[in-house]
Design a protein around this motif. Structure first.
Motif, PDB file in Angstrom:
ATOM      1  N   VAL A 192      -4.760  20.366 -19.796  1.00  0.00           N
ATOM      2  CA  VAL A 192      -4.821  21.297 -18.659  1.00  0.00           C
ATOM      3  C   VAL A 192      -6.065  22.188 -18.734  1.00  0.00           C
ATOM      4  CG1 VAL A 192      -2.333  21.313 -18.262  1.00  0.00           C
ATOM      5  CG2 VAL A 192      -3.347  22.962 -19.872  1.00  0.00           C
ATOM      6  N   GLY A 193      -7.118  21.709 -19.371  1.00  0.00           N
ATOM      7  CA  GLY A 193      -8.362  22.483 -19.428  1.00  0.00           C
ATOM      8  C   GLY A 193      -8.155  23.812 -20.116  1.00  0.00           C
ATOM      9  N   SER A 236      -5.940  27.619 -16.695  1.00  0.00           N
ATOM     10  CA  SER A 236      -5.948  28.494 -15.521  1.00  0.00           C
ATOM     11  C   SER A 236      -4.818  28.099 -14.579  1.00  0.00           C
ATOM     12  CB  SER A 236      -7.280  28.377 -14.789  1.00  0.00           C
ATOM     13  OG  SER A 236      -7.396  27.085 -14.188  1.00  0.00           O
ATOM     14  N   THR A 280      -4.911  27.234 -11.516  1.00  0.00           N
ATOM     15  CA  THR A 280      -5.298  26.069 -10.723  1.00  0.00           C
ATOM     16  C   THR A 280      -5.175  24.783 -11.526  1.00  0.00           C
ATOM     17  OG1 THR A 280      -6.836  27.424  -9.429  1.00  0.00           O
ATOM     18  CG2 THR A 280      -7.133  25.025  -9.353  1.00  0.00           C
ATOM     19  N   GLU A 281      -5.679  24.802 -12.777  1.00  0.00           N
ATOM     20  CA  GLU A 281      -5.609  23.612 -13.626  1.00  0.00           C
ATOM     21  C   GLU A 281      -4.163  23.258 -13.963  1.00  0.00           C
ATOM     22  OE1 GLU A 281      -9.589  23.785 -16.361  1.00  0.00           O
ATOM     23  OE2 GLU A 281      -8.248  25.532 -16.425  1.00  0.00           O
ATOM     24  N   ALA A 310      -2.280  21.662 -11.006  1.00  0.00           N
ATOM     25  CA  ALA A 310      -2.691  20.285 -10.709  1.00  0.00           C
ATOM     26  C   ALA A 310      -2.177  19.278 -11.739  1.00  0.00           C
ATOM     27  CB  ALA A 310      -4.210  20.212 -10.635  1.00  0.00           C
ATOM     28  N   ALA A 311      -1.614  19.763 -12.854  1.00  0.00           N
ATOM     29  CA  ALA A 311      -1.308  18.863 -13.967  1.00  0.00           C
ATOM     30  C   ALA A 311       0.109  18.291 -13.954  1.00  0.00           C
ATOM     31  CB  ALA A 311      -1.546  19.590 -15.285  1.00  0.00           C
ATOM     32  N   LYS A 314      -2.429  32.023 -20.778  1.00  0.00           N
ATOM     33  CA  LYS A 314      -2.447  30.568 -20.938  1.00  0.00           C
ATOM     34  C   LYS A 314      -1.034  30.040 -21.207  1.00  0.00           C
ATOM     35  CE  LYS A 314      -7.130  30.248 -22.934  1.00  0.00           C
ATOM     36  NZ  LYS A 314      -7.780  29.146 -22.209  1.00  0.00           N
TER      37      LYS A 314
END
Length: 460
Positions: free
Chosen positions: A136-137, A140, A142-143, A146-147, A166
């Protein structure tokens, strides 16, 4: 306007507030040579700067980190001095989280043990979970959104966002575990915290190992197991020292005034100014007020574990009954009051607003030396009392000295003149409330005169 009847009583019988000034209904408004100053002298003439300096010297012979033998030696000394002065005194113990024992942590990937070093986050729950791994990068919102993390273990890169956010982001998205790898430019895997309510196993690995996992996820699905076992904080004991002076029973208004400092120091620091100086002020005021007739209960307090997040003062505040909170009209906190190398005296409130404590402090300063301005700052033991609705302020010199939180915070940087100044101002302010003639103060010739004092946006 005011939280309780006790505070309203102080204000209605002692102080009538105007816009930006302290104005008092009195036959003689008072000045540096007037009756009010004469009453101040009953307190300030007795203050002994040499005695305070010697207390700082004694307490700063060794560090007093919360939960250590150094702190215990200090609190026993403080308690003995309160008892010597005739106070009802107690040590109030409380638990404190010490070093994190990381226990045994492990990761497996598709049934094969992970070859790298694995360390649990401080505060991680002891738990084992198996689920698909998802990158998940930086974690964030947003990340994470999207996951599609529901029921998965989140692989997160450290950096940009704090640990709490986080972990909370992936937890809110349904993740059941966390593997985090180090940020760019950082080595090792000794990092990471989880917080109350974040009941998810979380472990740390190196950046190189994390990037290899990201590459692996680009080519295949990974079923991972994250396990944390035997991890816990070492539990330490710290202390608050509490001394009480009861008022004359025939004059008792039911009001309480508190004077506080913190006795702990940072790890490895002698803490002469931070805050043996404040403790010296509390002990000196306790000494000179011990035989002073009052209509108000005065509580002298030194707190443990201020340097660990105000733990001791929050603990003490949590033990106050509703009646005690309602009867407490002021809390005066002295922190770092003696450094030669710090700036001028200032009174900080958590909300940057004036209150009874700052009004009294400004008026006392005007009578004794000079008007003291006020500003906005939390970060010390006045905060838990403010949170209860008690007027509270921090008396401190700012900007701070270069030796703040270092092994150089030693007795040779302490100013007797600054110790004297703050003890005089706080002592005169407390006495303005506590002396037995205050119920009729508006008809007396001892009230402080009008004082204008300003907001100062001064950094600590």
């Amino acid at each position: 306007m005011y939280r309780n009847k006790a505070i309203a009583a102080v204000l209605s019988t002692t102080l009538l507030f105007g816009s930006g000034a302290l104005s008092v209904a009195a036959e003689n408004p008072g000045n540096n040579g007037g009756s009010s100053h004469a009453f101040d002298n009953k307190v300030i003439k007795k203050i002994d700067a040499d005695a305070m300096y010697n207390t700082v010297d004694l307490l700063s012979k060794q560090p007093r980190e919360a939960g250590t033998e150094g702190e215990k030696i200090a609190v026993e000394y403080i308690k003995s001095k309160f008892e010597e002065y005739g106070y009802e005194t107690e040590l109030q113990p409380f638990k404190l989280e010490g070093e994190w024992n990381a226990g045994t942590s492990s990761v497996t990937l598709n049934g094969t043990a992970f070859s790298g070093d694995v360390r649990s986050f401080s505060g991680s729950v002891n738990k084992s979970v198996t689920a698909p791994l998802e990158f998940v990068g930086l974690g964030s919102p947003t990340e994470v959104e999207a996951a599609e993390l529901e029921g998965k273990i989140a692989l997160i890169e450290r950096g940009v966002f704090n640990f709490y956010d986080k972990i909370q982001n992936v937890l809110d998205a349904g993740a059941v575990g966390v593997i985090m790898f180090n940020r760019e430019g950082a080595s090792g895997n000794n990092f990471g915290y989880t917080y109350d309510g974040q009941n998810i196993p979380a472990v740390a690995i190196t950046r190189e190992e994390g990037l290899e996992l990201v590459d692996q996820l680009n080519t295949e699905t990974i079923e991972a197991t994250v396990s944390v076992e035997g991890a816990s904080y070492e539990m330490l004991t710290s202390y608050n020292v509490i001394a009480k002076m009861k008022p004359n029973p025939n004059k008792d208004t039911g009001q309480i005034v508190m004077i506080g400092a913190h006795h702990d120091s940072v790890h490895g620091g002698p803490g002469a100014n931070d805050d043996a100086s404040g403790v010296a002020g509390v002990l000196e005021l306790a000494r000179i007020l011990a035989k002073t007739p009052t209509d108000t209960e005065i509580r002298f307090l030194t707190f443990g574990a201020e340097e660990k997040g105000l733990v001791g003062s929050y603990h003490y505040a949590s033990t106050l009954t509703e009646e005690e909170v309602n009867n407490t009209v002021a809390h005066f906190q002295m922190d770092m009051i003696g450094s030669k190398d710090a700036g001028d005296l200032i009174m900080f409130t958590p909300d940057g607003e004036k209150n009874l404590v700052t009004d009294l402090g400004a008026a006392a300063g005007a009578r004794i030396s000079e008007v003291v301005d006020y500003g906005e700052l939390g970060r010390s033991d006045h905060v838990p009392f403010y949170n209860l609705g008690i007027p509270a302020a921090l008396f401190i010199h700012a900007p701070l000295e270069p030796w703040y939180h270092t092994p150089e915070d030693t007795i040779d940087h302490i100013s007797k003149e600054k110790l004297q100044q703050v003890a005089e101002i706080v002592g005169a302010s407390v006495y303005q409330i506590a002396r037995k003639d205050t119920p009729a103060l508006q008809n007396a010739r001892v009230a402080p005169g009008p004082v204008d004092y300003d907001y100062d946006d001064r950094p600590l």
